[in-house]
Motif scaffolding. Sequence first.
Motif, PDB file in Angstrom:
ATOM      1  N   GLY A   5      -3.829  -6.576   6.252  1.00  0.00           N
ATOM      2  CA  GLY A   5      -4.879  -7.411   5.687  1.00  0.00           C
ATOM      3  C   GLY A   5      -5.442  -6.880   4.376  1.00  0.00           C
ATOM      4  O   GLY A   5      -6.465  -7.350   3.895  1.00  0.00           O
ATOM      5  N   ASN A   6      -4.799  -5.864   3.789  1.00  0.00           N
ATOM      6  CA  ASN A   6      -5.346  -5.222   2.595  1.00  0.00           C
ATOM      7  C   ASN A   6      -4.888  -5.955   1.328  1.00  0.00           C
ATOM      8  O   ASN A   6      -3.729  -6.362   1.223  1.00  0.00           O
ATOM      9  CB  ASN A   6      -4.893  -3.761   2.545  1.00  0.00           C
ATOM     10  CG  ASN A   6      -5.737  -2.930   1.588  1.00  0.00           C
ATOM     11  OD1 ASN A   6      -5.805  -3.211   0.407  1.00  0.00           O
ATOM     12  ND2 ASN A   6      -6.384  -1.911   2.131  1.00  0.00           N
ATOM     13  N   ALA A   7      -5.808  -6.112   0.379  1.00  0.00           N
ATOM     14  CA  ALA A   7      -5.487  -6.822  -0.867  1.00  0.00           C
ATOM     15  C   ALA A   7      -4.416  -6.098  -1.685  1.00  0.00           C
ATOM     16  O   ALA A   7      -3.795  -6.686  -2.569  1.00  0.00           O
ATOM     17  CB  ALA A   7      -6.755  -6.997  -1.701  1.00  0.00           C
ATOM     18  N   LEU A   8      -4.198  -4.809  -1.406  1.00  0.00           N
ATOM     19  CA  LEU A   8      -3.201  -4.047  -2.177  1.00  0.00           C
ATOM     20  C   LEU A   8      -1.779  -4.267  -1.664  1.00  0.00           C
ATOM     21  O   LEU A   8      -0.815  -3.844  -2.303  1.00  0.00           O
ATOM     22  CB  LEU A   8      -3.528  -2.545  -2.123  1.00  0.00           C
ATOM     23  CG  LEU A   8      -4.869  -2.140  -2.747  1.00  0.00           C
ATOM     24  CD1 LEU A   8      -5.146  -0.660  -2.495  1.00  0.00           C
ATOM     25  CD2 LEU A   8      -4.876  -2.426  -4.239  1.00  0.00           C
ATOM     26  N   LEU A   9      -1.643  -4.927  -0.503  1.00  0.00           N
ATOM     27  CA  LEU A   9      -0.320  -5.140   0.098  1.00  0.00           C
ATOM     28  C   LEU A   9       0.587  -5.882  -0.884  1.00  0.00           C
ATOM     29  O   LEU A   9       0.220  -6.934  -1.409  1.00  0.00           O
ATOM     30  CB  LEU A   9      -0.462  -5.956   1.395  1.00  0.00           C
ATOM     31  CG  LEU A   9       0.817  -6.162   2.213  1.00  0.00           C
ATOM     32  CD1 LEU A   9       1.285  -4.854   2.839  1.00  0.00           C
ATOM     33  CD2 LEU A   9       0.591  -7.209   3.307  1.00  0.00           C
ATOM     34  N   GLY A  10       1.782  -5.334  -1.136  1.00  0.00           N
ATOM     35  CA  GLY A  10       2.727  -5.966  -2.042  1.00  0.00           C
ATOM     36  C   GLY A  10       2.461  -5.667  -3.516  1.00  0.00           C
ATOM     37  O   GLY A  10       3.266  -5.993  -4.379  1.00  0.00           O
ATOM     38  N   ARG A  11       1.307  -5.039  -3.797  1.00  0.00           N
ATOM     39  CA  ARG A  11       0.965  -4.745  -5.194  1.00  0.00           C
ATOM     40  C   ARG A  11       1.109  -3.266  -5.542  1.00  0.00           C
ATOM     41  O   ARG A  11       1.378  -2.920  -6.691  1.00  0.00           O
ATOM     42  CB  ARG A  11      -0.479  -5.197  -5.484  1.00  0.00           C
ATOM     43  CG  ARG A  11      -0.645  -6.720  -5.526  1.00  0.00           C
ATOM     44  CD  ARG A  11      -2.115  -7.112  -5.619  1.00  0.00           C
ATOM     45  NE  ARG A  11      -2.836  -6.340  -6.621  1.00  0.00           N
ATOM     46  CZ  ARG A  11      -4.104  -5.958  -6.512  1.00  0.00           C
ATOM     47  NH1 ARG A  11      -4.801  -6.292  -5.451  1.00  0.00           N
ATOM     48  NH2 ARG A  11      -4.671  -5.274  -7.457  1.00  0.00           N
ATOM     49  N   VAL A  12       0.857  -2.398  -4.555  1.00  0.00           N
ATOM     50  CA  VAL A  12       0.925  -0.957  -4.793  1.00  0.00           C
ATOM     51  C   VAL A  12       1.850  -0.343  -3.731  1.00  0.00           C
ATOM     52  O   VAL A  12       1.693  -0.637  -2.544  1.00  0.00           O
ATOM     53  CB  VAL A  12      -0.488  -0.314  -4.679  1.00  0.00           C
ATOM     54  CG1 VAL A  12      -0.408   1.189  -4.891  1.00  0.00           C
ATOM     55  CG2 VAL A  12      -1.447  -0.952  -5.661  1.00  0.00           C
ATOM     56  N   PRO A  13       2.822   0.481  -4.120  1.00  0.00           N
ATOM     57  CA  PRO A  13       3.648   1.149  -3.109  1.00  0.00           C
ATOM     58  C   PRO A  13       2.784   2.019  -2.191  1.00  0.00           C
ATOM     59  O   PRO A  13       1.806   2.626  -2.641  1.00  0.00           O
ATOM     60  CB  PRO A  13       4.600   2.023  -3.938  1.00  0.00           C
ATOM     61  CG  PRO A  13       4.613   1.411  -5.297  1.00  0.00           C
ATOM     62  CD  PRO A  13       3.243   0.814  -5.491  1.00  0.00           C
ATOM     63  N   VAL A  14       3.145   2.072  -0.911  1.00  0.00           N
ATOM     64  CA  VAL A  14       2.402   2.870   0.062  1.00  0.00           C
ATOM     65  C   VAL A  14       2.333   4.336  -0.385  1.00  0.00           C
ATOM     66  O   VAL A  14       1.272   4.971  -0.335  1.00  0.00           O
ATOM     67  CB  VAL A  14       3.082   2.754   1.454  1.00  0.00           C
ATOM     68  CG1 VAL A  14       2.577   3.836   2.398  1.00  0.00           C
ATOM     69  CG2 VAL A  14       2.822   1.372   2.049  1.00  0.00           C
ATOM     70  N   ALA A  15       3.458   4.881  -0.845  1.00  0.00           N
ATOM     71  CA  ALA A  15       3.487   6.301  -1.240  1.00  0.00           C
ATOM     72  C   ALA A  15       2.528   6.556  -2.395  1.00  0.00           C
ATOM     73  O   ALA A  15       1.856   7.592  -2.432  1.00  0.00           O
ATOM     74  CB  ALA A  15       4.902   6.719  -1.629  1.00  0.00           C
ATOM     75  N   THR A  16       2.428   5.619  -3.328  1.00  0.00           N
ATOM     76  CA  THR A  16       1.529   5.782  -4.479  1.00  0.00           C
ATOM     77  C   THR A  16       0.071   5.741  -4.033  1.00  0.00           C
ATOM     78  O   THR A  16      -0.743   6.567  -4.453  1.00  0.00           O
ATOM     79  CB  THR A  16       1.777   4.651  -5.506  1.00  0.00           C
ATOM     80  OG1 THR A  16       3.173   4.624  -5.802  1.00  0.00           O
ATOM     81  CG2 THR A  16       0.980   4.865  -6.768  1.00  0.00           C
ATOM     82  N   ALA A  17      -0.249   4.788  -3.149  1.00  0.00           N
ATOM     83  CA  ALA A  17      -1.635   4.666  -2.679  1.00  0.00           C
ATOM     84  C   ALA A  17      -2.060   5.914  -1.912  1.00  0.00           C
ATOM     85  O   ALA A  17      -3.170   6.411  -2.081  1.00  0.00           O
ATOM     86  CB  ALA A  17      -1.778   3.422  -1.799  1.00  0.00           C
TER      87      ALA A  17
END
Length: 542
Positions: free
Chosen positions: A437-449
């Motif tokens: 449900g996070n707005a960052l989904l698909g926009r920021v790689p998990v490893a980067t976040a």
Amino acid sequence: MGKASQTALERYMARRGAPPAPEPARRPFRHWRWVRLAALVALLGSTYALVGREHVAEPVKLTYEIDLAAAASGQLVITMICEGDLPGRLDLVLPPGIFSDTAGGVHARDPQAHELGPDGRQVRMLPVETIADGWRLVTSGSRRTGFIYTVDLSATPGSEQDVRRHISTPVAGGVRVAGFEIFLEPLGVPVKDLTVLVHNPTEMPLLVPWPALVRNEISRRGASDASLGYGQGFRPAGDTTLPTALETPPAAATVPANLVFHPRDLADLNNALLVCGDIRTLTAQAGDCVIQLATDRDWLFADEAAMDLVRRIARTEMGFFGSAPTDQITVLLSANGITGSERFDVYGVHTGSSVLVMLDAETTWGMLEEQAASVIAHEMFHGWLGEAVRQTDPTMLWFTEGATTWYAARMLTAAGIWRPDHARGVLGARLDRDYAGNALLGRVPVATAAAEVMGSNEQVRYGYAGGVTACMALDEMLAEASGRSRPLDEILRRLYNEHRGQPLTRLRLEETIAAVTGVRCGPWLDTYVYGKTTLPPVKSML
Ligand SMILES: [Zn+2]
């Protein structure tokens, strides 16, 4: 003190050797100065190789003597002895946010410096200047200097949100201090032979839950040089051990008037945690490992019940890996003094395989089992994944944090502390809210976040929940490809058994995965963890 002090702390951590968070790809590269410096050092190195090495500066030997005489009133007097090839001006620094922030909880004051003779006597006074992050000592050719300062720990403002600013604080009858907040460090000189000596004239209960340092020294230098071992360094709270068929109570020991230990390097010195005051401890033994509960206050639940909870978690995690990462695991329960609007109910911090848990003073037994147990299980798991298998590369935080969170829930279920449906509910709700449900989904790689530890709360939650989801999805992919069930279990055990003491890198993880399952997972990681593709739904969490 919000963002600004964190940035100061981040700068400090980077300077003191903690892994700096990587810059986001779009920002300009800001480290040319360091690249140039590195090139210069390489050039100097080759010159020395040609000309001879007699001009290379000798590493400086450091001894810190901590006097606990005034600890009950919240003050430590520390004498820092520097010996060796000292520069004419030696900068001794604390983290910027700690030294210069007059609203913070830790203050260093009253500096005094002397040249010391071979017998340790003060030969002459040396000038001291105040600089932004500490003091500048004018050594005037001295080869041995003693620098005395007082660390004053007044209460940290409760509105301070950063939990790291709550580690050093007065506790009942004494203080709790983190190494990185009390030890001045010399800037720009190589260091060797670190010694910490604690004077404990009133023999107050004292706990240094970072025993790896002390135990290593016992085996390396002989027992006479280290005075803290099993069951020492604290005052056992009566006959409170919990013997079972497998356990033998540790030998009773007195509180030493002086304690010596030798950090391996400055990072170890910074990691040290020291607690003295009205502390009660309970211990249990599992195999070669002493499991210890310590607390500085009375709770709504019995110490023995908390000890039993800690012991069950420790034994389950030790059973999973096959051994304990250190020969002592300490869990310190303390009150949560954070009052800010974004506070959490429970905080956990680990140093080595020891855990500081800060709980609401009104925590009931039920809340301890439901909430604090997962913090204890998580932080303790880092003793294996994070410390023994070392977390140093920020781009691996997705795995270190993701696997630790997932396995903490599984360990609690295996230990019979959480019911499987409760564990599924807690994990599922967290992954739905913070990943899917996070707005960052698909926009920021998990490893980067996950790598940007100073990112926004939303981003850190996304990175860590994404890390949990990635570990589960990776496990399912590997299970399907290899026919093994839960292959990540064996991968973690193999990392611990074959690579303990070494940093975890992406290459090492991929090689271990290939060795266990035969699967080359590089492209999968590139897609789902280091790329922006949304992870496939997880079929079974436990
Ligand atoms: Zn963690």
